[in-house]
Scaffold this active site. Sequence first.
Site, PDB file in Angstrom:
ATOM      1  N   GLN A   1      48.900  38.981  36.012  1.00  9.31           N
ATOM      2  CA  GLN A   1      49.361  38.685  34.660  1.00  9.31           C
ATOM      3  C   GLN A   1      49.391  39.912  33.758  1.00  9.31           C
ATOM      4  O   GLN A   1      50.115  39.913  32.763  1.00  9.31           O
ATOM      5  CB  GLN A   1      48.480  37.612  34.027  1.00  9.31           C
ATOM      6  CG  GLN A   1      48.621  36.246  34.694  1.00  9.31           C
ATOM      7  CD  GLN A   1      47.616  35.253  34.166  1.00  9.31           C
ATOM      8  OE1 GLN A   1      46.445  35.568  33.997  1.00  9.31           O
ATOM      9  NE2 GLN A   1      48.073  34.042  33.888  1.00  9.31           N
TER      10      GLN A   1
ATOM     11  N   GLU B   1      39.934  29.015  40.426  1.00  8.26           N
ATOM     12  CA  GLU B   1      40.582  27.699  40.453  1.00  8.26           C
ATOM     13  C   GLU B   1      41.162  27.339  41.821  1.00  8.26           C
ATOM     14  O   GLU B   1      42.375  27.118  41.980  1.00  8.26           O
ATOM     15  CB  GLU B   1      41.670  27.622  39.383  1.00  8.26           C
ATOM     16  CG  GLU B   1      41.109  27.725  37.974  1.00  8.26           C
ATOM     17  CD  GLU B   1      42.173  27.612  36.888  1.00  8.26           C
ATOM     18  OE1 GLU B   1      43.380  27.599  37.232  1.00  8.26           O
ATOM     19  OE2 GLU B   1      41.811  27.537  35.708  1.00  8.26           O
TER      20      GLU B   1
ATOM     21  N   GLU C   1      36.674  29.685  31.749  1.00  4.91           N
ATOM     22  CA  GLU C   1      37.948  29.637  31.027  1.00  4.91           C
ATOM     23  C   GLU C   1      37.921  28.495  30.031  1.00  4.91           C
ATOM     24  O   GLU C   1      37.417  27.414  30.324  1.00  4.91           O
ATOM     25  CB  GLU C   1      39.152  29.438  31.966  1.00  4.91           C
ATOM     26  CG  GLU C   1      39.498  30.639  32.806  1.00  4.91           C
ATOM     27  CD  GLU C   1      40.824  30.476  33.518  1.00  4.91           C
ATOM     28  OE1 GLU C   1      41.643  29.622  33.109  1.00  4.91           O
ATOM     29  OE2 GLU C   1      41.054  31.216  34.481  1.00  4.91           O
TER      30      GLU C   1
END
Length: 427
Positions: free
Chosen positions: A17, A165, A372
């Site tokens: 990202q 995740e 998160e």
Amino acid sequence: MAFPAGFGWGASTAAYQVEGGWDADGKGPSVWDTFTHQGGERVFQNQTGDVACGSYTLWEEDLKCIKQLGLTHYRFSLSWSRLLPDGTTGFINQKGIDYYNKIIDDLLTNGVIPIVTLYHFDLPQALEDKGGWLSEAIIESFDKYARFCFSMFGDRVKQWITINEPNILAIMAYDLGVFPPGVPHFGTGGYQAAHNLIKAHARSWHSYDSFFRKEQKGMVSLGIFAGWAEPADTNSVSDQEAAKRAIAFCLDFFAKPIFIDGDYPEVVKSQIAFMSKKQGYPSSRLPKFTEEEKRMIKGTADFFAVQYYTSRLVKYQENKKEVGFLQDVELQVFPDPSWKRLDWVYVVPWGIRKLLKYIKDTYNNPVIYITENGFPQGDPASLDDTQRWEYFRQTFQELFKGLWVDRQCNVTFLRNPQKEAKASIIE
């Protein structure tokens, strides 16, 4: 209302990202490089991470922002293919090592604690070509990669997240096929990938425990995505059971094997077996752990890392024929119409408190890191970001209730400038 002693602020990023430099200085291609370069509206407006935020060449500017904000923690992920271009230690990219060494050293020099994620969805394409997370061979490949990272950076990095995740990765990449490699395997691929992800995490934890912990004295876990599920009708037994299944399939699917007994939740095993039989399969579509694997998986986390953004209402919905991970749970999810929202995130601050209490009660009061949490950005051209501010204000109110009313303590809050806010609650 005051922050407790030890409260810290941080920020977080993920390699694909922010780094850019997708083929710079010997980096190999990742599955996201391949996926986005194929076009065909696979991603929004055919965007890629080729340049992204340019952090690979602009790290010094990022560091200035970190110092200006007075952050105490910075969580970032390593690009597997920047360090090991073909995914193996057969070819080691020294420039990748130098890049991450500089980040770690600069953070420590400025009093910022690095939290490092080994894997944030960007598998080296060379390993995907060999089957990726659907192949058991990936377990050994990940373990060797983890050992390499522990040996290179573990003298300074004391907090590790092995896999970010894994539940989202399994569903989105290998069940629905909307993440790379982009090939759906409805009702089978997600479970096989999850099976291998759990074993890969456990193997790498044991490697750290056996070969690095005594000298490096660090901690290792994995980050599980979880929203809170509330029964749509609190008086409906079927809705109550559907909400329990939602939490079991999302959170407990990974947490119970690792924190409790090395095996999947009973409700998950029975539900998938029930659906598989109803759909004509000769046996359950969920793979089974051997007794030896259960012993290997059990207890392979030094803290509980959970990632929360929002909540949903849950209603039972029978599924007769459709095959898929999401369909197996037999439920319908939707928001309360009164909840405020931006994009996919609805503002449900009390959800995080309920989730934390559930983890505390279910998993024997572990050390909890909220790795998160956050709210999407509104109009990027406007400085009026009151929706995000209000989300955080209300979320902190619920966290404080958890801290003092539910008797938790010592929070570290790390916010992702892209989409995430991170935190830890340390008992």
